[in-house]
Design an enzyme around this catalytic site. Structure first.
Site, mmCIF file in Angstrom:
data_model
loop_
_atom_site.group_PDB
_atom_site.id
_atom_site.type_symbol
_atom_site.label_atom_id
_atom_site.label_comp_id
_atom_site.label_asym_id
_atom_site.label_seq_id
_atom_site.Cartn_x
_atom_site.Cartn_y
_atom_site.Cartn_z
ATOM 1 N N ASN A 20 43.297 27.198 34.589
ATOM 2 C CA ASN A 20 45.033 26.951 34.882
ATOM 3 C C ASN A 20 45.105 26.655 36.352
ATOM 4 O O ASN A 20 46.075 26.334 36.961
ATOM 5 C CB ASN A 20 45.580 27.998 34.615
ATOM 6 C CG ASN A 20 45.599 27.911 32.864
ATOM 7 O OD1 ASN A 20 45.702 27.029 32.322
ATOM 8 N ND2 ASN A 20 45.407 29.166 32.429
ATOM 9 N N ASN A 50 36.742 31.610 42.295
ATOM 10 C CA ASN A 50 37.730 31.976 41.705
ATOM 11 C C ASN A 50 37.999 31.802 40.114
ATOM 12 O O ASN A 50 38.124 30.666 39.807
ATOM 13 C CB ASN A 50 39.364 31.386 42.458
ATOM 14 C CG ASN A 50 40.471 31.946 42.024
ATOM 15 O OD1 ASN A 50 40.467 32.717 40.930
ATOM 16 N ND2 ASN A 50 41.702 31.749 42.489
ATOM 17 N N ALA A 52 41.488 33.624 35.003
ATOM 18 C CA ALA A 52 41.521 34.552 34.059
ATOM 19 C C ALA A 52 40.167 34.849 33.482
ATOM 20 O O ALA A 52 39.779 36.079 32.911
ATOM 21 C CB ALA A 52 42.514 34.276 32.699
ATOM 22 N N GLU A 103 33.810 36.322 45.614
ATOM 23 C CA GLU A 103 34.711 36.078 44.824
ATOM 24 C C GLU A 103 36.208 35.973 45.561
ATOM 25 O O GLU A 103 36.320 36.795 46.572
ATOM 26 C CB GLU A 103 34.884 37.269 43.934
ATOM 27 C CG GLU A 103 36.018 37.430 42.820
ATOM 28 C CD GLU A 103 35.805 38.740 41.872
ATOM 29 O OE1 GLU A 103 35.284 39.524 42.109
ATOM 30 O OE2 GLU A 103 36.988 38.473 40.906
ATOM 31 N N HIS A 110 40.576 35.519 45.152
ATOM 32 C CA HIS A 110 41.774 35.373 44.291
ATOM 33 C C HIS A 110 42.990 35.067 45.117
ATOM 34 O O HIS A 110 42.921 35.679 46.278
ATOM 35 C CB HIS A 110 42.269 36.632 43.748
ATOM 36 C CG HIS A 110 40.902 36.899 42.496
ATOM 37 N ND1 HIS A 110 41.021 36.277 41.412
ATOM 38 C CD2 HIS A 110 40.061 37.860 42.491
ATOM 39 C CE1 HIS A 110 39.959 36.681 40.505
ATOM 40 N NE2 HIS A 110 39.436 37.500 41.240
HETATM 41 O O1 CA2 Z 1 44.847 35.269 41.785
HETATM 42 C C1 CA2 Z 1 44.428 34.511 41.265
HETATM 43 O O2 CA2 Z 1 43.578 33.602 42.134
HETATM 44 C C2 CA2 Z 1 43.919 34.425 39.983
HETATM 45 O O3 CA2 Z 1 42.430 34.181 39.838
HETATM 46 C C3 CA2 Z 1 44.691 33.432 39.176
HETATM 47 C C4 CA2 Z 1 44.692 33.170 37.861
HETATM 48 C C5 CA2 Z 1 44.774 34.560 37.133
HETATM 49 O O4 CA2 Z 1 44.811 34.530 35.807
HETATM 50 C C6 CA2 Z 1 43.975 35.700 37.880
HETATM 51 O O5 CA2 Z 1 44.445 37.068 36.996
HETATM 52 C C7 CA2 Z 1 44.133 35.816 39.187
HETATM 53 C C8 CA2 Z 1 45.580 32.234 37.126
HETATM 54 C C9 CA2 Z 1 45.764 30.865 37.787
HETATM 55 C C10 CA2 Z 1 46.972 30.311 37.017
HETATM 56 O O6 CA2 Z 1 47.738 29.896 37.994
HETATM 57 C C11 CA2 Z 1 48.817 29.017 37.601
HETATM 58 C C12 CA2 Z 1 49.896 28.692 38.878
HETATM 59 C C13 CA2 Z 1 50.850 27.965 38.346
HETATM 60 C C14 CA2 Z 1 51.143 27.629 37.053
HETATM 61 C C15 CA2 Z 1 50.402 27.940 36.137
HETATM 62 C C16 CA2 Z 1 49.256 28.742 36.565
#
Ligand code: CA2
Length: 144
Positions: A12, A75, A78, A99, A101
């Site tokens: 994502n 990164n 999920a 790592e 985020h």
């Molecule tokens: O904070 C981060 O970088 C995460 O790795 C981002 C992941 C999330 O599942 C982790 O818990 C933390 C999700 C990225 C999804 O990003 C989107 C952004 C905009 C629209 C849809 C998805």
């Protein structure tokens, strides 16, 4: 010549910039790639920036890094919170692993507060938006 730094982005993250800018910032993944290239140039490092929505493909990339890369910035999205397969692959390599985020996962839902990837990483940078990637590259430089 130092081998490239492999920067892996999980599921994502190709959607960045489209939704939830208050959590993940306004930059697209393409803009973060360009930021990493710019910082890499400053540090004398080349970057190999990738994104995948598939767990197995990320495992393949980690295995590939053994011969092809100097370090990994990851990164896992999920998958950070779920993937023992990615953890096992990371445990099998000896190059530095950082790592990252975008968000501060420790301020978020309890299921985001645990990362399997952290168990294999030299260190974790989170909560600084796209700057997390810049800080991670600087950390990779120091570890090389
Ligand atoms: O904070 C981060 O970088 C995460 O790795 C981002 C992941 C999330 O599942 C982790 O818990 C933390 C999700 C990225 C999804 O990003 C989107 C952004 C905009 C629209 C849809 C998805």
């Amino acid at each position: 010549m130092t081998k490239p730094v492999l920067i892996i982005n999980g599921p994502n993250l190709n959607q960045l910039g489209a939704r939830e800018p208050e959590i993940y910032g306004e930059q697209t993944l393409d803009e973060i790639d360009k930021l990493c290239q710019k910082i890499g140039l400053e540090l004398g490092l080349t970057t190999d920036f990738r994104q995948s929505n598939n767990e197995g493909e990320i495992v393949d990339w980690v295995q590939e890094s053994i011969l092809q890369h100097s370090s990994i910035i990851i990164n896992g999205g999920a998958y950070s919170h779920t993937s023992i397969a990615i953890l096992d692959a990371l445990r099998n390599i000896t190059i530095p692993i950082i790592e990252v985020h975008l968000s501060n996962i420790y301020q978020r839902e309890s299921y985001r507060q645990v990362s399997y990837i952290s168990k294999a990483a030299n260190g974790v940078i989170c909560g600084f938006g796209s700057d997390s990637y810049e800080l991670a590259l600087r950390a990779a430089y120091k570890l090389l």
